[in-house]
Scaffold this active site. Structure first.
Site: not given
Length: 833
Positions: A521, A523, A525, A528, A542, A640
């Site tokens: 995945g 995001g 940041f 991942v 991450k 968030d």
């Protein structure tokens, strides 16, 4: 020009028609009766009394009734001559020479069809009486004395003789001093208000309880109170209950929380359910909306598992419930029991030479259950729990006992124990009589559990000591590592970062050098990756992307905050890795990925995203947020919260993740303001987007959005509906106000769920997304609303971002702006802070 004589005649005719044929008052006197066609209207015009025919006057049968005056659908709440209708429109209601209200048929030589039965005081005349319709819907017959004392009293009132409807402040129960019994009876049918076969009444014997009957057969029961605590709250959020049990009376009444709404409790004549409806008026068109119905679950049906049976819905087999026998008992017919015919119930286990009286018997606690039917129970005051047990043990006919601690009342049961079911937050512990063998098995099990607990304590103590030693060593190593890498070059930051440090080689090896096949995945940041340490433990890494809008500050913030948080509904941070410009966070691996893939992913949803799973996830997220807001060492505002930031472990337990934007508050701090608004469109609260104000109520708003997305299977930001340009919140609000909230549900959700609980979840979601933060509940209240059916829920107000312009939106678009922006959203109202 009109002839003056004709003009005067026309005015006279109009006045005659108005006062002669459209009479409307709130009082009947001996000289002012009510005829068919006249109305008695309460002062505030809420209720009217008059003659009516069922089904909008299509029948010649005429009844005297009370109904809501201003609403479009005639809803009769009380009927006087329900079993003796008048054939035609010749009826009238008046006060006779004895002071009684009477209904008579003028075409049948004034034959009386119905009357009150009052005893007139000495020297009283019919002129001493008048009848008035109150704003509460109560028709009162009043006596006014003519002597010097001028005494007055209520001689009779309709609230003492209810039909099928219980109005607010109307009592249900027995007046012990007069023998007056107030209870509900259903209509025979929609077309016939005659006395039907269903009734709902207070049973005063034993420990008083409310029972729903079909004829003489019990269908459902509620124990209204144990001591000072109401045990079951049928009234939900629109009413609150008041219960009286003293030498004068035993009764219950419901007072309306929101007096501006019309709400009623009534017996449905078709199925015999006890229902609660409220009148919802949307855009000039109104209708009755059902908010509750009982019995509404299989185990709520009286005696579902027979005598000495225990009904449990939590295991949810094919029939929706499971029956087991109470301790010391076995199925009366094993064959029928195996065929799921449990109506025969259970009987005492038969053992050679053993019985339940005089052979070393005792009592076993029945945990987490509704106490048995109390109609045949006995209540002895001023006895402790031990004294209550002794008294029951001495009587061979005593089957079980309990004690109301705050009153000192001892309750003992005789005869079959009926209607026992699993009951969350059971207000009372109770104990069942078992023979010596059963008691011995129970005590052995208890001792075994106790021994295991002691072993666990010893093992835990050793583990804790080892953990402390290891932690000390790790702390020393970590402190040295922090000095070596110069984390932020500040000694204060070194003291804050109390987390294991992974080296780059370990992380690269675990993730196969950050292979694309290991990528799970991405995001705000960065990407991942799934990895596996040399010890076989799965991890999620991450990695801060060089192009990420989140930087070292967010990385450091997440490390410092989440390292101090430990909760089963928060993702566990295992450590971090700092290598040159690289910044990485190492988490426990979540096999089921993020929540959004289940809400919006058709394939996963169809397999395992059931109603019970959705509810468990909602409650789990609420539990995690409550910990952040209230129970952690720091008060954390996440800022968030969204579906993609909730991860699911192998058992679908939710865990909140991504604390890069979170902020710690002091426990005496309620809100703060920022010039840098960060978060995700569709989940951010109005006051945060517009004014940069964030607080615990900001997280509550985001949680409400998640609830509505879980229930609907739709994204708030990506939501489109053919009839309007509203987002998901606006669509849900419209459906709720129109009484069509069930239409919000995800069509892929299975249909074997209790609609009342589903609607309750939707209502909680709408309460969380109200536009004004002071209207939103705290998370402690939200959690209680979700786990307790007795928690009172207010009516939700309009949500924030109720109207949203139609625009092309990107999936999960994040905000990182130096100043607040309202380019994407508009709001209808924002309260000042």
């Amino acid at each position: 020009m009109m002839n003056p004589e004709n003009w005067v005649f026309n005015i006279f005719l109009l006045l005659f028609l108005f006062f002669g044929f459209c009479k409307s008052t709130d009082t009947i006197t001996p000289t002012r009766p009510i005829k068919d066609g006249d109305l008695l209207v309460s002062n505030d015009e809420t209720f009217a009394l008059g003659f009516f025919s069922p089904r909008n006057g299509t029948s010649n049968r005429r009844y005297v009734g009370i109904w809501y005056y201003k609403i479009s659908e005639q809803t009769v709440v009380w009927v006087a001559n329900r079993d003796k209708p008048i054939n035609g429109t010749s009826g009238a209601i008046s006060i006779d020479q004895h002071g009684n209200l009477v209904i008579y048929d003028g075409n049948s030589q004034n034959v009386t069809l119905w009357h009150t039965n009052v005893s007139a005081p000495v020297m009283a005349t019919s002129n001493s009486y008048s009848a008035r319709l109150l704003d509460s819907g109560n028709l009162m017959l009043l006596f006014q004395g003519s002597d010097t004392k001028n005494e007055s009293f209520v001689a009779w009132q309709s609230f003492d003789y209810p039909t099928n409807t219980l109005l607010p402040n109307m009592k249900l129960g027995l007046d012990r001093s007069t023998g007056l019994d107030r209870f509900l009876t259903s209509w025979k049918s929609k077309d016939d208000p005659g006395t039907g076969e269903y009734s709902y009444r207070m049973v005063p014997s034993g420990l008083p309880e409310l029972v729903l009957y079909k004829g003489s057969v019990r269908l459902y029961r509620i124990l209204p109170s144990i001591g000072s605590k109401l045990t079951e709250n049928f009234t939900n959020f629109m009413f609150h209950s008041s219960y009286i049990d003293d030498p004068e009376e035993v009764s219950i009444a419901y007072a309306q929380v929101n007096g501006s709404r019309l709400s009623k409790i009534f017996l449905d004549e078709l199925v015999g359910d006890l229902k609660m409806d409220t009148w919802v008026d949307v855009k000039g068109q109104g209708k009755w909306v059902e908010f509750y119905s009982a019995p509404n679950e299989p185990c709520a049906n009286y005696g579902q598992c027979g005598a000495y049976g225990y009904c449990d819905e939590s295991k949810l087999p094919a029939a929706g419930f499971e029956c087991t026998c109470l301790p010391g008992h076995e199925p009366k017919s094993a064959k029928q029991w195996n065929l799921r015919d449990t109506t025969g119930g259970c009987v005492e286990k038969k053992r050679a030479g053993l019985g339940t009286c005089g052979n070393g018997e005792g009592f076993v606690k029945v945990v987490g259950s509704k106490i048995p039917d109390t109609s045949w129970a006995r209540v002895a005051p001023q006895l402790s729990m031990n004294e209550c047990e002794t008294m029951c043990l001495m009587n061979c006919s005593c089957k079980a006992y309990s004690s109301v601690v705050d009153l000192g009342n001892c309750i003992t049961w005789y005869g079959d124990l009926m209607d026992v079911r699993k009951f969350d937050n059971a207000p009372l512990d109770w104990y069942i009589r078992v023979d010596a063998d059963e008691l011995d098995q129970h005590l052995k099990k208890k001792r075994s559990i106790s021994a295991n607990k002691k072993k666990a304590i010893v093992v835990t103590s050793i583990v804790v000591m080892l953990a402390l030693i290891i932690s000390l060593v790790c702390w020393l190593v970590m402190k040295k590592a922090r000095r070596d890498v110069g984390f932020n070059n500040q000694a204060s930051d070194e003291e804050k970062l109390e987390l294991p440090i992974f080296d780059m080689i370990t992380i690269a090896t675990a993730t196969n050098k950050f292979s694309d096949t290991n990528k799970i995945g991405e995001g705000g940041f960065g990407p991942v990756y799934k990895g596996q340490l040399s010890i076989g433990k799965d991890i999620a890494v991450k990695r801060l992307s060089t192009s990420s809008k989140q930087g070292v500050d967010e990385f450091k913030n997440e490390v410092i905050l989440i390292a101090k948080l430990q909760h089963r509904n928060l993702v566990r941070l295992l450590g971090c890795c700092i290598h040159g410009d690289e910044r990485m966070l190492v988490y426990e691996y979540m096999p089921n990925g993020s929540l959004d893939s289940f809400i919006f992913g058709v394939e996963k949803k169809s397999k395992s995203f059931t109603w019970s799973t959705r509810l468990d996830i909602i409650v789990g997220i609420a539990r995690g947020i409550l910990y952040l807001h209230q129970d952690s060492r720091l008060r954390i505002i996440h800022r968030d919260l969204k579906a993609s930031n909730v991860l699911l472990d192998s058992e679908m337990n939710p865990k909140i993740s991504d604390f890069g934007l979170a902020r710690a508050f002091g426990h005496d701090q309620s809100s703060t303001k920022t010039e840098r608004v960060v978060g995700t469109y569709g989940y951010m609260s109005p006051e945060y987007v517009i004014d940069g104000l964030f607080s615990m109520k900001s997280d509550v708003f985001s949680f409400g959005v998640i609830i509505l997305e879980i229930m609907s299977g739709k994204r708030n930001r990506m939501f489109h509906y053919s009839n309007h340009d509203l987002n998901l919140l606006g669509h849900a609000w419209n459906l709720w106000t129109e009484g069509r909230a069930s239409e919000l549900l995800d069509p892929m959700m299975e249909r074997s769920f209790p609609m009342s609980k589903v609607l309750r979840c939707i209502q909680v979601g709408l309460l969380c997304v109200q536009k004004c933060p002071e209207d939103r509940p705290m998370m402690s209240s939200v959690f209680l609303m979700l786990v307790s059916d007795s928690a009172i829920l207010p009516q939700p107000k309009q949500p924030g971002f109720y109207i949203e312009r139609s625009s092309i939106e990107t999936h999960d678009q994040s905000l990182f702006k130096s100043t607040p922006s309202i380019n994407e959203v508009t709001m209808t109202c924002l309260a000042a802070r």
